[in-house]
Design a protein around this motif. Sequence first.
Motif, PDB file in Angstrom:
ATOM      1  N   VAL A  58       0.756 -15.943 -11.859  1.00  0.00           N
ATOM      2  CA  VAL A  58      -0.409 -15.473 -11.101  1.00  0.00           C
ATOM      3  C   VAL A  58      -1.624 -15.278 -12.000  1.00  0.00           C
ATOM      4  O   VAL A  58      -2.755 -15.604 -11.614  1.00  0.00           O
ATOM      5  CB  VAL A  58      -0.064 -14.158 -10.366  1.00  0.00           C
ATOM      6  CG1 VAL A  58      -1.316 -13.506  -9.808  1.00  0.00           C
ATOM      7  CG2 VAL A  58       0.924 -14.426  -9.245  1.00  0.00           C
ATOM      8  N   THR A  59      -1.401 -14.738 -13.207  1.00  0.00           N
ATOM      9  CA  THR A  59      -2.533 -14.355 -14.056  1.00  0.00           C
ATOM     10  C   THR A  59      -2.856 -15.380 -15.128  1.00  0.00           C
ATOM     11  O   THR A  59      -3.971 -15.390 -15.663  1.00  0.00           O
ATOM     12  CB  THR A  59      -2.248 -13.019 -14.766  1.00  0.00           C
ATOM     13  OG1 THR A  59      -1.155 -13.200 -15.692  1.00  0.00           O
ATOM     14  CG2 THR A  59      -1.905 -11.931 -13.755  1.00  0.00           C
ATOM     15  N   GLY A  60      -1.886 -16.221 -15.514  1.00  0.00           N
ATOM     16  CA  GLY A  60      -2.097 -17.128 -16.628  1.00  0.00           C
ATOM     17  C   GLY A  60      -2.059 -16.434 -17.976  1.00  0.00           C
ATOM     18  O   GLY A  60      -2.458 -17.025 -18.997  1.00  0.00           O
ATOM     19  N   THR A 114       3.825 -11.797  -5.733  1.00  0.00           N
ATOM     20  CA  THR A 114       3.815 -12.769  -4.639  1.00  0.00           C
ATOM     21  C   THR A 114       2.626 -12.523  -3.721  1.00  0.00           C
ATOM     22  O   THR A 114       1.971 -13.466  -3.254  1.00  0.00           O
ATOM     23  CB  THR A 114       5.122 -12.704  -3.844  1.00  0.00           C
ATOM     24  OG1 THR A 114       6.221 -12.948  -4.719  1.00  0.00           O
ATOM     25  CG2 THR A 114       5.141 -13.727  -2.721  1.00  0.00           C
ATOM     26  N   GLY A 115       2.312 -11.262  -3.469  1.00  0.00           N
ATOM     27  CA  GLY A 115       1.130 -10.941  -2.674  1.00  0.00           C
ATOM     28  C   GLY A 115      -0.151 -11.357  -3.357  1.00  0.00           C
ATOM     29  O   GLY A 115      -1.101 -11.814  -2.705  1.00  0.00           O
ATOM     30  N   ALA A 116      -0.188 -11.220  -4.692  1.00  0.00           N
ATOM     31  CA  ALA A 116      -1.371 -11.666  -5.423  1.00  0.00           C
ATOM     32  C   ALA A 116      -1.543 -13.175  -5.318  1.00  0.00           C
ATOM     33  O   ALA A 116      -2.671 -13.679  -5.293  1.00  0.00           O
ATOM     34  CB  ALA A 116      -1.255 -11.242  -6.883  1.00  0.00           C
ATOM     35  N   ALA A 138      -6.267  -9.399  -6.182  1.00  0.00           N
ATOM     36  CA  ALA A 138      -6.422  -8.072  -6.776  1.00  0.00           C
ATOM     37  C   ALA A 138      -5.083  -7.361  -6.944  1.00  0.00           C
ATOM     38  O   ALA A 138      -4.954  -6.449  -7.773  1.00  0.00           O
ATOM     39  CB  ALA A 138      -7.361  -7.221  -5.916  1.00  0.00           C
ATOM     40  N   LEU A 139      -4.070  -7.780  -6.169  1.00  0.00           N
ATOM     41  CA  LEU A 139      -2.757  -7.146  -6.297  1.00  0.00           C
ATOM     42  C   LEU A 139      -2.112  -7.435  -7.651  1.00  0.00           C
ATOM     43  O   LEU A 139      -1.159  -6.742  -8.049  1.00  0.00           O
ATOM     44  CB  LEU A 139      -1.832  -7.619  -5.178  1.00  0.00           C
ATOM     45  CG  LEU A 139      -2.171  -7.137  -3.767  1.00  0.00           C
ATOM     46  CD1 LEU A 139      -1.208  -7.747  -2.751  1.00  0.00           C
ATOM     47  CD2 LEU A 139      -2.113  -5.619  -3.694  1.00  0.00           C
ATOM     48  N   ALA A 140      -2.602  -8.441  -8.357  1.00  0.00           N
ATOM     49  CA  ALA A 140      -2.038  -8.740  -9.679  1.00  0.00           C
ATOM     50  C   ALA A 140      -2.135  -7.534 -10.602  1.00  0.00           C
ATOM     51  O   ALA A 140      -1.255  -7.319 -11.444  1.00  0.00           O
ATOM     52  CB  ALA A 140      -2.754  -9.942 -10.293  1.00  0.00           C
ATOM     53  N   GLU A 141      -3.162  -6.745 -10.449  1.00  0.00           N
ATOM     54  CA  GLU A 141      -3.327  -5.573 -11.310  1.00  0.00           C
ATOM     55  C   GLU A 141      -2.209  -4.561 -11.075  1.00  0.00           C
ATOM     56  O   GLU A 141      -1.690  -3.956 -12.022  1.00  0.00           O
ATOM     57  CB  GLU A 141      -4.690  -4.920 -11.078  1.00  0.00           C
ATOM     58  CG  GLU A 141      -4.959  -3.755 -12.017  1.00  0.00           C
ATOM     59  CD  GLU A 141      -6.358  -3.187 -11.867  1.00  0.00           C
ATOM     60  OE1 GLU A 141      -6.668  -2.184 -12.521  1.00  0.00           O
ATOM     61  OE2 GLU A 141      -7.152  -3.757 -11.080  1.00  0.00           O
ATOM     62  N   THR A 142      -1.828  -4.363  -9.817  1.00  0.00           N
ATOM     63  CA  THR A 142      -0.719  -3.451  -9.523  1.00  0.00           C
ATOM     64  C   THR A 142       0.569  -3.944 -10.174  1.00  0.00           C
ATOM     65  O   THR A 142       1.327  -3.173 -10.762  1.00  0.00           O
ATOM     66  CB  THR A 142      -0.521  -3.336  -7.998  1.00  0.00           C
ATOM     67  OG1 THR A 142      -1.708  -2.799  -7.406  1.00  0.00           O
ATOM     68  CG2 THR A 142       0.659  -2.441  -7.665  1.00  0.00           C
ATOM     69  N   ALA A 145       0.833  -1.206   0.000  1.00  0.00           N
ATOM     70  CA  ALA A 145       0.000   0.000   0.000  1.00  0.00           C
ATOM     71  C   ALA A 145       0.867   1.256   0.000  1.00  0.00           C
ATOM     72  O   ALA A 145       0.539   2.251  -0.672  1.00  0.00           O
ATOM     73  CB  ALA A 145      -0.927  -0.007   1.213  1.00  0.00           C
ATOM     74  N   PHE A 146       1.967   1.225   0.750  1.00  0.00           N
ATOM     75  CA  PHE A 146       2.914   2.344   0.715  1.00  0.00           C
ATOM     76  C   PHE A 146       3.468   2.541  -0.699  1.00  0.00           C
ATOM     77  O   PHE A 146       3.549   3.671  -1.203  1.00  0.00           O
ATOM     78  CB  PHE A 146       4.055   2.095   1.703  1.00  0.00           C
ATOM     79  CG  PHE A 146       5.330   2.808   1.350  1.00  0.00           C
ATOM     80  CD1 PHE A 146       5.452   4.175   1.520  1.00  0.00           C
ATOM     81  CD2 PHE A 146       6.409   2.106   0.812  1.00  0.00           C
ATOM     82  CE1 PHE A 146       6.625   4.840   1.162  1.00  0.00           C
ATOM     83  CE2 PHE A 146       7.578   2.747   0.464  1.00  0.00           C
ATOM     84  CZ  PHE A 146       7.694   4.125   0.632  1.00  0.00           C
TER      85      PHE A 146
END
Length: 721
Positions: free
Chosen positions: A521-523, A458-460, A466-470, A308-309
Motif C-alpha cells: 500500500v505504501t511502497g 486492505t481498506g487503504a 488515509a487508512l494506511a497510517e492506522t 472506525a470502531f
Amino acid sequence: MPPTPTDRNRLDEEASPYLEQHADNPVNWQPWDDEALSAAREHDVPIFLSVGYAACHWCHVMEEESFQDEEVATVLNERFVPIKVDREERPDVDSVYQTICQLVSGGGGWPLSVFLTPDGKPFYVGTYFPRDPQRGRPGFLQLLKDVSQSWQTDREEIENRADQWTAAITDELESTPESPGDPPESDVLGTATAAAIRSADRTHGGFGSGGPKFPQPRRLDLLLRASVLDGDEAAGEVAGEALDAMAAGGLYDHVGGGFHRYATDREWTVPHFEKMLYDNAELPRVYFEAAAATGSDRYARVASETVAFLERELQHPEGGFYSTLDAQSATPASRLDEDEDPDDEEGAFYVWTPEEVRAALGEDPIDDVAADAAADLFCDRYGVTDGGNFEGRTTVLTVSASYEDLAEEYDLPVETVERVLIEARTRAYAARSDRPRPARDEKVLAGWNGLAISGVATGARTLDPALAETATDALAFVREHLWDADERRLSRRYKSGDVQVDGYLDDYAFLARGAFDCYQVTGDVDHLAFAVDLARVIREEFWDEEAGTCYYTPKSGEGLVTRPQELNDQSTPSSLGVAAALFDELDLFVPDEDFAGLTERLLATHADRIRHSPLEHASLVLAADAHARGPVELTLAADEVPASWRETLASRPLPTGVVAPRPASDADLEPWLDALGIDEVPPIWANREARDGEPTAYACRDFTCSPPQTELEAALDWLEN
C-alpha cells in the motif's frame, strides 16, 4: 493440617487481565510455569488446568460458582496443583488440550477444564462444570473428589489413559505423512468452493442449518476468489448472502460499528456480545474485498465503520490494538427500578427498548422530521419493539425494514429517511456512550495485530489511502514493543509495559502478512524488509525439514507433551496456511532464499488433508490455489504512485496478485537491496524503471510480462486477457 502443594494464589504477579480476574480467588492458582509443574511432580498430585480468556461468559460463570467457593477451593488446594491459563497468551497449551477435548467429547470451548498427570499428560477433560450437578452435567466439587480418589486407587488405569490420550494428540497435531504426495492441483479452489456452497444456508445466509453461526471469513475468501477469478456466479451469490445477512443482523453493531463474536441462532439475530480483535480484523478485510469486487457501497460502509470502531475503542494511544471487549456490562440505569442495584448482564450495553430510543433522540427534530417520528423510524428500521427479541424485553438491533419501505410508510423521500436515520444513529451512539461500558482486555497480541494491520491496509488499498497510517502506526507499535531486532525474535504479548511469551507461528506469519500488505500500500521498503525478516525466523525456528512442515511452537521454546501444528482455520486463520501463501509471495523479492520451495513442501506434505476436507483448511486451499495458478505481479515504478492509480487499483481486485512498488530509477534501488540484505535486484523489480519520467506499470503472469505502461488501466487489462 497437611501442607498443600502450593501455598498461595500467584496470579497477582501476572499482567494478563484474565489471570488478574482470578487473583483474588481462594483457589491457589498458579500460572503455567516451571514452579507450578515442579510442585505437581514434587507432591505427586494431579494438575487441574483451567483455560479461558477475559471476555469468556461461561468462564465468569464457573468462577462465580466454583472458584470463589471456599469448599471447592479447599479441595483444589489440598489435592491438586491448580493452574490457570489465558488461551490468548498461551494458544499452544490451549491447542494441545483443546484437541483431546474435541477427540474425546466431539466438542470443545472455554472454559476448558483438564486434569493432567504431573508430567502434563491429560486423563480427564471437559469444559464448563457447574458446582453441583445440573442438566446432566456432573458437579465440579464431586468431580474433584472422584478424580482425587481415582488418583489414589486407580493410578495405573489413569496413567494408561494419559499415555493413550497423549499419543492421540501427537497423532492429530504433530505427525506428518511419511510419503507426502504432490501439492493440490488447480481444481482445489473449485472443490473447496463447491463444498462451501453445499454447506451454505441459502435461506438465512452463512453456513450451517442452525445456530450458533460463525462468520467464517476464510470461506468467504474462497467464494469471492472463485467469483472474481473463475466467474463462479453461485460462489458470488453465496458470499453475498452471507455478507448481507451478517451486516443486517445482530452480529453487527448498528450503532457503534464492529462485529460481535457469533450469532446464537440461525437468523443472525442474537449474538454472543463479546467483540474480538481478530473478528474485527478479518471481517472488514473481507468486506473491503467484497466492495472492490462488487462495487457495493454498503460493504464499504460496514468495513469502514468497523475500522472506525477499532480506532475508537480498541486502539492503544500509540497505535497497537487491544484484544477484546467483554460481552457483559452493568445494567443501565434506564432498566433499573428505584434503589435496584445493577448486575453484570450479557449484551446490556448494546440492546434497546423503545423508551431508551426516544430518550436518546431527545426533542429536537431531525431534517424537519419531529423527534417522535424519528424515533419511530429508528425503531421500525432496527426492529425495536415493546416485546423485544432478547432478555428483559430488550431488542438487539437488526435491519428490519428498508429505506424504501420506510419512505413509503412515512410519506418521506428516501433521501430524507437516510439522513434522519444517520443522525438518529449518531444520537443513539452518544446516549449509549453514557451507559456502563464492557470491560476491555488491554493485551496487545502480535498475531492479532498482524490480522488487524492487514485488514486496515486492505481498506487503504480499496477505499481510503488515509487508512494506511492506522495500519503502519499499529505495525510500528508492535515492532517497537514486541520485536527484538538484535535477537531477531518476536514476543507475543504486551500489556502496560510488560512483555511476555515467545512468539508462535501465528504471531510471525500474521505480522509478516500485515507488514507485507503495508509495503504493497505504501511502497515503504522497510515494511517489506520486516516481512522478510519475520519469514526468515519462521524458517529458522518453526520449519522442520524432515517433517516438511512448520510447527506452531518455536524450536527454542518450551516443550509440551506434543509439538502442535495449526492446519485448520478456527477463530483465526491457519497460521500454516498464511505462512504458505506468504512464502510464495516473498520469494518474488528474495528468490535466492527459495521460500517458494517451502510452500511447495508444505502443500505436498498436507495435500491429502487439504483435498479431503477443504473447508477445514480454507487458508491452505487459498495458498494452494495461488501456488497452482502461478505468480501475478504488478510492479509500479514511481517515486510517488499517482492518486488516479490508487483509485484504479481500488476498483480492480487482484485476489492472487502482488503489488510491488519500487523507485522510479534503478539508481535508487541500492538502499532497497541493503534493507532486504540482498546483492542483486530481484526479477520483480529488475529492468522495470519508469519510462520518460512517467510512473510506469509492469504486469506479469506466469513469467510473461506486459509492455511498460504509463496508463495503469492498460497494464491491468493485459492481465485480464
